[in-house]
Design an enzyme around this catalytic site. Structure first.
Site, short mmCIF file in Angstrom:
data_model
loop_
_atom_site.label_atom_id
_atom_site.label_comp_id
_atom_site.label_asym_id
_atom_site.label_seq_id
_atom_site.Cartn_x
_atom_site.Cartn_y
_atom_site.Cartn_z
N GLU A 355 0.85 -1.20 0.00
CA GLU A 355 0.00 0.00 0.00
C GLU A 355 0.88 1.24 0.00
O GLU A 355 1.89 1.30 0.71
CB GLU A 355 -0.89 0.07 1.25
N GLU A 409 -13.65 5.69 -0.11
CA GLU A 409 -14.54 4.78 0.60
C GLU A 409 -15.23 5.54 1.74
O GLU A 409 -14.61 5.87 2.75
CB GLU A 409 -13.75 3.59 1.14
N LYS A 412 -15.30 4.22 5.70
CA LYS A 412 -14.10 3.90 6.47
C LYS A 412 -14.07 4.74 7.74
O LYS A 412 -14.29 5.95 7.71
CB LYS A 412 -12.84 4.17 5.64
N GLU A 418 -8.85 9.10 5.73
CA GLU A 418 -9.11 7.69 5.44
C GLU A 418 -10.14 7.51 4.33
O GLU A 418 -10.16 6.48 3.66
CB GLU A 418 -9.59 6.96 6.70
#
Length: 481
Positions: A355, A409, A412, A418
């Site tokens: 990542e 997203e 999250k 995030e």
């Protein structure tokens, strides 16, 4: 109760360099043979006697030396040039790779990553497009390596027949059961891999995510047992040589990472890391690390140059022990992992990034989290990866990374950042504009800081072959003169 970790025999670190070997010996033998076949050049002709001149007057032809390019010397030079050029290009014969005293052919080595660029397809959201639409988006963006965080049957079915490389995951909550009961690992594979493989190109399985370095020691104890049980199940299904097994780590596994040469693993984690690294060195799997220059900068913005974190021009740092110069933090983080592996006895293990990314928005306390920085980091990282360059400490091994993430997203938890790592918005339009195409027109700001990207891959190959051809040309000139 978690099963105690098995005693995996310690083996020498494996070299995972998968480059094709250069057939120097074969070409040298060919060169020697050709030099024997070609006749030596004829001796220089003496000045023709006067009677030859008289014959010329009567229509007879004097014996003349052939042109230089038709002489034996000319042939020899042409053959030398041909052989030297052939030496510059890799031989595509089947390669043999030695791991732990076991010789494998190249077609038996797991190739779980095509090229150098991949993407993480996270789905903690309630507004994402259907997996079939995501497949169209990935093909439009020409992204072939995809990693997900579970084994959702809808995703696995959508990827069937697409040719995209897919890495699935066993979430952390399954590890304790799998470590305690080997049948759980087989059940998971029978449910999530067997019905789809090989039409869905499952090339890897990650067992857990960032397990070590957290607060759950029970989960850390279960990690090794779960990995071994999953591998045993893969071997029973005869998939152990086709599907790569790994586990990604956070930077928390390192005791110190600055400067890179001082990086070592935390001593308290070696009881878990040692059997894992022994096992992965035996199977040839890489060491996966989640590397985020964004998080490092955000934790200490007053002492870290943001240009150093963003691949922008800067003075960089010099490692006082090795003298190596680093002009970006991404390379420094990779080399820190290489140094830690070397210090632990695994110098041949490859490091890959599971990542990395940069948030396009964040809270007021999250320094550097904005769209401009996200565009700069992601675009320059993409260019750096497509050049197929190594790091200062491992220049021969191209860096490979999965970008985080494909989508923003919205569910999250945690700080605002995030939910803002995605290159795309849920409707398929571009969020972080780095030159990728979207499914619908985007209102994303133009990539004013985007590094020119056209032809990067082609130029990388030109540089690679030019570097190989130059010494061969020098050899030719030395032999021909």
């Amino acid at each position: 109760m978690p099963r105690a970790p098995r005693n995996v025999p310690r083996t020498p670190p494996a070299c995972s360099n998968a480059r094709a070997p250069r057939c120097h010996h074969a070409f040298l033998l060919l060169l020697r043979l050709l030099l024997r076949v070609v006749p030596p050049p004829p001796p220089p002709l003496l000045p023709a006697p006067r009677r030859n001149s008289l014959r010329q007057r009567h229509g007879e032809t004097a014996v003349m030396a052939p042109p230089r390019w038709k002489s034996g010397d000319g042939h020899r030079r042409l053959l030398l040039l041909l052989c030297c050029c052939l030496l510059a290009f890799p031989c595509h014969a089947q390669q043999q790779v030695t791991r732990n005293n076991v010789t494998r052919r190249s077609d038996q080595v797991i190739h779980s990553f095509v090229g150098t660029y991949g993407i993480n397809y996270g789905r903690i959201a309630d507004n994402l497009p259907a997996p079939e639409v995501v497949v169209r988006l990935l093909k439009l963006a020409r992204i072939r390596n995809v990693k997900i965080y579970d084994a959702d049957p809808k995703v696995l079915a959508a990827f069937r027949g697409t040719g995209l490389n897919l890495v699935v995951a066993i979430p952390n909550e399954f590890l304790k059961d799998m470590a305690a009961n080997p049948s759980k690992a087989m059940d998971w594979l029978n449910e999530n891999v067997q019905p789809y493989y090989p039409s869905t190109r499952i090339v890897g399985i990650t067992v857990g995510n960032e397990v070590l370095g957290g607060q759950d020691t029970g989960l850390a104890e279960a990690l090794v047992g779960a990995v071994l049980n999953v591998h045993d199940a893969l071997r029973m299904l005869r998939l152990d040589a086709k599907i790569e097994l790994s586990t990604p780590h956070s930077e928390a596994v390192f005791a110190n990472s600055y400067p890179p040469s001082s990086c070592v693993f935390r001593p308290d984690l070696m009881v878990y890391l040692r059997p894992l690294l022994d096992f992965f060195s035996k199977t040839g799997a890489p060491f996966y690390v989640n590397a985020y220059p964004f998080l490092a900068y955000m934790s200490d913005p007053s002492h870290i140059d943001i240009n150093y974190a963003l691949f922008k021009p800067n003075a960089g740092i010099v490692d006082p022990k090795t003298g190596l110069h680093y002009d970006n933090m991404f390379d420094a983080q990779l080399d820190a992992a290489y140094f830690a592996l070397e210090a632990a006895g695994y110098a041949g293990m490859e490091v890959r990034v599971a990542e990395t990314g940069w948030a396009s928005a964040g809270d007021a306390t999250e320094a550097g989290a904005n769209m401009e920085n996200a565009i700069t980091y992601n675009s320059r990282l993409r260019k750096r990866l497509f050049l197929r360059k190594g790091t200062p400490y491992r220049p021969e091994r191209a860096a490979k990374a999965y970008i985080f993430a494909l989508f923003n997203e919205n569910l999250k938890p945690g700080p605002t950042s995030e939910r803002h790592y995605g290159l795309y918005k849920p409707d398929g339009s571009v969020s972080i504009n780095i030159g990728l195409k979207g499914l619908v027109p985007s209102s994303a700001p133009p990539p004013s800081t985007l590094v020119p990207f056209m032809g990067v891959r082609a130029w990388g190959r030109i540089v690679q072959y030019s570097a190989a051809l130059l010494p061969c040309t020098l050899i030719f000139l030395a032999l021909a003169t």
